[in-house]
Design an enzyme around this catalytic site. Structure first.
Site, mmCIF file in Angstrom:
data_model
loop_
_atom_site.group_PDB
_atom_site.id
_atom_site.type_symbol
_atom_site.label_atom_id
_atom_site.label_comp_id
_atom_site.label_asym_id
_atom_site.label_seq_id
_atom_site.Cartn_x
_atom_site.Cartn_y
_atom_site.Cartn_z
ATOM 1 C CG ASN A 113 -15.053 5.560 12.084
ATOM 2 O OD1 ASN A 113 -14.041 6.080 12.541
ATOM 3 N ND2 ASN A 113 -15.535 4.412 12.524
ATOM 4 C CG HIS A 159 9.251 -2.676 -33.404
ATOM 5 N ND1 HIS A 159 9.035 -3.817 -32.654
ATOM 6 C CD2 HIS A 159 8.286 -2.676 -34.364
ATOM 7 C CE1 HIS A 159 8.000 -4.484 -33.152
ATOM 8 N NE2 HIS A 159 7.519 -3.803 -34.189
ATOM 9 C CE LYS A 287 24.667 16.718 -20.315
ATOM 10 N NZ LYS A 287 25.000 15.690 -19.328
ATOM 11 C CG ASN A 289 21.600 17.608 -17.954
ATOM 12 O OD1 ASN A 289 22.043 17.162 -19.016
ATOM 13 N ND2 ASN A 289 22.349 17.853 -16.900
ATOM 14 C CE1 TYR A 321 -11.553 4.764 10.073
ATOM 15 C CE2 TYR A 321 -11.077 3.618 12.135
ATOM 16 C CZ TYR A 321 -10.736 4.562 11.182
ATOM 17 O OH TYR A 321 -9.589 5.301 11.338
ATOM 18 C CD GLN A 326 -4.440 7.870 11.342
ATOM 19 O OE1 GLN A 326 -5.405 7.915 12.082
ATOM 20 N NE2 GLN A 326 -3.194 7.848 11.791
ATOM 21 C CE LYS A 329 -6.483 11.458 7.018
ATOM 22 N NZ LYS A 329 -6.494 11.965 8.414
HETATM 23 N N1 ARG Z 1 -7.610 9.969 11.700
HETATM 24 C C1 ARG Z 1 -8.556 8.922 11.601
HETATM 25 C C2 ARG Z 1 -8.545 8.303 10.200
HETATM 26 O O1 ARG Z 1 -7.980 8.871 9.337
HETATM 27 C C3 ARG Z 1 -9.917 9.460 11.905
HETATM 28 C C4 ARG Z 1 -10.903 8.404 12.247
HETATM 29 C C5 ARG Z 1 -10.609 7.844 13.580
HETATM 30 N N2 ARG Z 1 -11.569 6.856 13.900
HETATM 31 C C6 ARG Z 1 -11.357 5.937 14.845
HETATM 32 N N3 ARG Z 1 -12.319 5.085 15.039
HETATM 33 N N4 ARG Z 1 -10.247 5.879 15.529
HETATM 34 O O2 ARG Z 1 -9.054 7.253 9.982
#
Ligand code: ARG
Length: 483
Positions: A113, A159, A287, A289, A321, A326, A329
């Site tokens: 984490n 405007h 064209k 564009n 956590y 995840q 990401k």
């Molecule tokens: N891939 C996980 C994430 O992005 C990593 C952390 C995983 N932690 C867990 N307690 N399963 O969060």
């Protein structure tokens, strides 16, 4: 079907579902993961604990292997498999394959984490600097354009209707100043990001005398995140704030793109997009564009919603956590990619934008001078409201004026002839210097810890924080860093 992983067995469909796209996305986190692990083992090896958690000579072997992982990854020779689930376990597996039992020691005193939290902050640091540098490049193009056509008359609109005499310089440098404001926001989120979460472990710390300040210093962060629970649960919220800052940049770019599309239409014809930045049609031979500018509008919508998406992902998260994080990401990484590539493509487009003086001047119909005419009457002593009604009652009689003279008459601060482009250039230079210092410091810390080439002693660099946007006082914090 059960599948073996680095940390036990799990049903293969559950593994595929929970690992999601991590095996692919985490390729972007290899550098950060190796850097973070190097700092963690170095800190462990310096603790006054007997027996040592990791001996100094062993920490050195781990750092050397981390360097090899990083170099392998750069050559595409390091893979994150589904059995690894993510970069963290892939690196630990490789360390164990190469170093045996020593590899099994590196995870003491941390959790995935805090590991992913530090990886994302290190990743964000370099990408924020990429974004800042790309923004500086585009601002430079806009200011160059503003300088070239500083006094060239252009009808100002409200405007979308013709409003008052203005200039190309005013138009272009307005976008430059807007981006400078966006950069201020970017620096603010950079500063929030510049705090080290490592050592917070699963969210509650560990019963070991770890030195979080040392880890933070080794990684070149300005300080550790203080509260270990906050260190973990600031994940997601931080990404959302960063995406919001990137979204503001995209918002500026999208509106600039809209102007470019509009003003390069034949009906306006003020500008002509450089041929290299337009595309043709498969059926209509004539064209040209404005696809780049159109896609930019759509990409701005993406980044703005990514900020919102990530905020929504964490909105109902309880403390500690939660795996939901995840899912933040991918939009986080994509938001950076989209913003940086957008800044980078607009810079040469602006530098090559053609200006069509005739069309710009032809747009000055007499009505554009209505307000100037009323102000002439005011100069003769008439109250403004009377002058306004006088001109309004005889609009058809308003005569055209010389657009150049109308522009030249606007000399007060920030008006077409009162623009201080040098001031904007100075702000841009300060932002560039800030980004360069921050990057040099980050790279010096990384190269020192991992024994990479281009090793500079970070303590000899100008302390980041001395330039704009950062509070003084960080300098003192920086001096004892990375020794
Ligand atoms: N891939 C996980 C994430 O992005 C990593 C952390 C995983 N932690 C867990 N307690 N399963 O969060």
């Amino acid at each position: 079907m059960r599948q073996k992983t680095t940390v036990g067995e799990v049903d293969s469909s559950v593994l595929a579902y929970t690992a999601g796209r991590d095996c692919v996305l985490d390729a972007a986190l290899v550098e950060a993961d190796c850097f973070g692990t190097a700092a963690h083992v170095t800190m462990l090896s310096r603790l006054p604990v007997r027996p040592a958690l990791i001996k100094p000579a062993d920490a050195k072997r781990v750092r050397a292997e981390l360097r090899r992982i990083l170099l392998d990854a750069q050559e595409g020779r390091f893979s994150i498999t589904l059995a690894d689930q993510d970069v963290h376990l892939a690196v630990e597996r490789r360390l164990t394959e190469k170093l045996g039992d020593l590899g099994k020691r590196v995870h003491v005193g941390r959790s995935r984490n805090d590991q992913v939290a530090v990886d994302l902050r290190l990743f964000a640091k370099t990408r924020l600097l990429d974004a800042a540098e790309a923004a500086v490049g585009l601002i430079g193009s806009l200011l160059g354009f503003a300088r070239r056509y500083e006094q060239l008359p252009m009808v100002g609109r409200t405007h979308m209707q013709p409003a008052m005499p203005s200039s190309v310089g005013l138009w272009a440098s307005a976008w430059a100043e807007g981006l400078l404001d966006d950069l201020t926001l970017l620096m603010a989120v950079y500063e929030l990001n510049d705090q080290c979460p490592l050592g917070s472990a699963a969210s509650y710390g560990v019963p070991l005398p770890i030195d979080r300040q040392m880890t933070s210093d080794l990684l070149g962060f300005s300080k550790p995140v203080h509260n270990v629970l906050h260190a973990n649960q600031s994940r997601g919220k931080l990404e959302s704030m960063i995406l919001a800052a990137l979204g503001q940049i995209m918002l500026t770019l999208s509106r600039l793109a809209q102007d470019l599309i509009l003003f390069s239409m034949p009906e306006f014809g003020y500008f002509r997009l450089p041929a290299a930045f337009t595309t043709g049609s498969s059926i209509m031979p004539q064209k040209r564009n404005p696809d780049v500018a159109e896609l930019l509008r759509a990409k701005a919508a993406k980044v703005l919603s990514q900020a919102n998406l990530v905020a929504e992902i964490v909105r109902a998260s309880p403390s500690g956590y939660n795996r939901d994080l995840q899912e933040a990401k991918e939009p986080f990484m994509d938001g950076f990619e989209v913003t940086i590539s957008s800044l980078r493509i607009l810079s040469p487009l602006m530098a090559g934008l053609e200006v069509r003086e005739v069309a710009l001047r032809q747009a000055f119909t007499p009505e554009v001078f209505a307000t100037d005419r009323a102000l002439e009457l005011v100069a003769g002593g008439m109250p403004f409201r009377d002058a306004y009604h006088e001109v309004k009652a005889h609009l058809e009689d308003v005569e055209g004026m010389d657009p150049d003279a109308a522009v030249a008459a606007k000399t007060h601060l920030g008006a077409p002839m009162g623009l201080d482009l040098g001031l904007l250039a100075d702000r841009t230079g300060e932002a560039a210097a800030w980004a360069a210092e921050e990057r040099a410091y980050y790279e010096a810390c990384r190269n020192t810890l991992l024994g990479l080439k281009g090793k500079k002693d970070p303590s000899r660099l100008t302390a980041p924080g001395s330039a704009v946007g950062c509070p003084a006082g960080r300098e003192a914090e920086r001096v004892r860093v990375c020794k």
